[in-house]
Enzyme design. Sequence first.
Site, PDB file in Angstrom:
ATOM      1  N   TYR A  28       9.508  -2.238   3.403  1.00 21.43           N
ATOM      2  CA  TYR A  28       9.552  -1.544   4.705  1.00 21.43           C
ATOM      3  C   TYR A  28       9.300  -2.525   5.843  1.00 21.43           C
ATOM      4  CZ  TYR A  28       9.220   2.737   1.897  1.00 21.43           C
ATOM      5  OH  TYR A  28       9.441   3.737   0.992  1.00 21.43           O
ATOM      6  N   TRP A  32       7.339   1.995  11.170  1.00 21.93           N
ATOM      7  CA  TRP A  32       7.492   3.403  10.775  1.00 21.93           C
ATOM      8  C   TRP A  32       6.508   4.257  11.558  1.00 21.93           C
ATOM      9  CZ3 TRP A  32      10.320   0.464   7.574  1.00 21.93           C
ATOM     10  CH2 TRP A  32      11.346   1.069   6.842  1.00 21.93           C
ATOM     11  N   TRP A  34       4.715   7.479  11.193  1.00 17.14           N
ATOM     12  CA  TRP A  34       3.350   7.926  10.823  1.00 17.14           C
ATOM     13  C   TRP A  34       2.537   6.804  10.219  1.00 17.14           C
ATOM     14  CZ3 TRP A  34       2.128  11.880   6.367  1.00 17.14           C
ATOM     15  CH2 TRP A  34       2.873  11.613   5.225  1.00 17.14           C
ATOM     16  N   GLN A 100       9.235  11.857  12.021  1.00 13.59           N
ATOM     17  CA  GLN A 100       8.324  11.840  10.874  1.00 13.59           C
ATOM     18  C   GLN A 100       7.081  12.673  11.214  1.00 13.59           C
ATOM     19  OE1 GLN A 100       7.487   7.800   9.497  1.00 13.59           O
ATOM     20  NE2 GLN A 100       8.179   8.337   7.435  1.00 13.59           N
ATOM     21  N   GLY A 158       8.108  12.708   5.269  1.00  9.94           N
ATOM     22  CA  GLY A 158       7.269  11.592   4.843  1.00  9.94           C
ATOM     23  C   GLY A 158       6.952  11.660   3.353  1.00  9.94           C
ATOM     24  N   ASP A 160       9.018  11.918   0.637  1.00  9.09           N
ATOM     25  CA  ASP A 160      10.473  11.856   0.558  1.00  9.09           C
ATOM     26  C   ASP A 160      11.142  12.568  -0.607  1.00  9.09           C
ATOM     27  OD1 ASP A 160       9.839  10.226   2.659  1.00  9.09           O
ATOM     28  OD2 ASP A 160      10.899   8.466   1.923  1.00  9.09           O
ATOM     29  N   ARG A 193      10.925   4.903  -7.785  1.00  8.17           N
ATOM     30  CA  ARG A 193      11.710   5.214  -6.580  1.00  8.17           C
ATOM     31  C   ARG A 193      12.611   6.430  -6.844  1.00  8.17           C
ATOM     32  NH1 ARG A 193      10.296   3.697  -1.752  1.00  8.17           N
ATOM     33  NH2 ARG A 193      12.459   4.001  -1.141  1.00  8.17           N
ATOM     34  N   TYR A 346       7.822   8.145  -6.904  1.00 10.34           N
ATOM     35  CA  TYR A 346       7.700   8.453  -5.484  1.00 10.34           C
ATOM     36  C   TYR A 346       7.530   9.947  -5.156  1.00 10.34           C
ATOM     37  CZ  TYR A 346       8.740   6.490  -0.838  1.00 10.34           C
ATOM     38  OH  TYR A 346       8.682   6.041   0.449  1.00 10.34           O
ATOM     39  N   TRP A 347       6.386  10.367  -4.735  1.00 12.76           N
ATOM     40  CA  TRP A 347       6.085  11.717  -4.238  1.00 12.76           C
ATOM     41  C   TRP A 347       6.290  12.835  -5.258  1.00 12.76           C
ATOM     42  CZ3 TRP A 347       3.077  11.886  -0.153  1.00 12.76           C
ATOM     43  CH2 TRP A 347       3.120  10.815   0.753  1.00 12.76           C
ATOM     44  N   GLU A 390       0.742   1.104  -2.246  1.00 11.13           N
ATOM     45  CA  GLU A 390       1.332   2.232  -1.505  1.00 11.13           C
ATOM     46  C   GLU A 390       0.840   3.559  -2.078  1.00 11.13           C
ATOM     47  OE1 GLU A 390       5.606   2.255  -1.678  1.00 11.13           O
ATOM     48  OE2 GLU A 390       5.785   4.071  -0.461  1.00 11.13           O
TER      49      GLU A 390
END
Length: 417
Positions: A28, A32, A34, A100, A158, A160, A193, A346-347, A390
């Site tokens: 990144y 960005w 937030w 965001q 955010g 994603d 990812r 991711y998330w 992260e």
Amino acid sequence: DTKLDLRAKEILRTNDRGGYTVPTAGLYPYQWNWDSAFVALGFAAFDIDRAWTEVGSLLAGQWPDGMVPHIIFQRVDDSYFPGPDQWGTTTSPPTSGITQPPVAATIVRRLHDLEPAKGRRRAEAALVALDRWHEWFATARDPAGRGLVAIIHPWESGRDNLPDWDRPLSFVDTSKVGAYERRDTQHVAADQRPHQHEYDRYLALVAFGRDNHWDPAAIAAGSPFWVADVGVNAILLRAERDLAALAGALGDSDIADRATRRAERLQDGLASLWSDAAGGYVSLDLRREEHATTLSAGAFLPLYAGGVPADRAERLIPTLRHWLDAVRYGVPSFDPTDPQFDPIRYWRGPIWAVVNWMIAEGLAGAGHADLADRIRVDTRALIRQSGFYESFSPIDGRGCGGKDFSWTAAIWLAMTA
Ligand code: DGY
């Protein structure tokens, strides 16, 4: 922990590109939205001037219509895709065309309250920009005035690639996406990812906005993705309350009144995201009037917004305890007892320090200091075990995604300050 305090400060200094901070080198490489707001919270622990500078550079990216974009492409860097050409926006510096989660007002209020006299001028400037941004949310993203703001892209949440977006995304046509080269999987292992079929949809939504010149009316009328994310709505409600308080402290009654009115409307809207079937607050696909059927960590963010009715809080708290008992570390980004849970992708399961910070703030405010502490203890333990990643696996605490991550460093500092 002195060593980790120093390391956290060093990460923020190293990711500082001169007035703005990148989330992490490589993955990144731009500013960005937030991330920057949380970075300001981190800098506030040891360099309040630098914290205000971060807020200033973020809000300097504001569009004429009030939107504050999700990425500001301060200096072109080919290590990231999709870049300025794909977004096709016309500002200078170029930006993405979406926004965001609006945590900035909450953090600006904190910066101001730390040193009110010193921060007054910068707080006044930020107040006006934040009011315009929130007004943009209320009009561009809630044209019907139902008290729920829509996101037009999963990246606006955010969070994603939550399973919540799978069904709304399934209606997005990818036939015109064409060939492209992903950059994210050159920096981070592919199993941490999003999948390719999700990326295709992300890019189809970028193309939709670009083809419509990012015109809010055209997007509201036709965006194939138009979803009320429980996270964004809760964060915005909290931000409106903080903006009203800040405006009050600065003596701006117009902004205080506007923010209070918008907050009242959002409070009603957020109530409609409650799902008895799911047992908590969930997102709502506004094109199909369908609530998500599973809980994410976003279910707990209305506690951060404030004003959750007692009977609903009484259902949320045992659910959160149940989640925490099901894993080694909390708070997983998605229900760890659901088959879609994935501890490293991711998330879809991993823990994010910024989400923990918001949930802990909410719990403390709602009278659950013990649970708030438990989450702060877990957050610090994860960083001690694995470093400033992260995100982290709730199962074994391993670090996932980018390393030396700015907002993880910022939350370390904010939680120890
Ligand atoms: C991504 O993952 O590249 C998104 O831009 C995050 O905002």
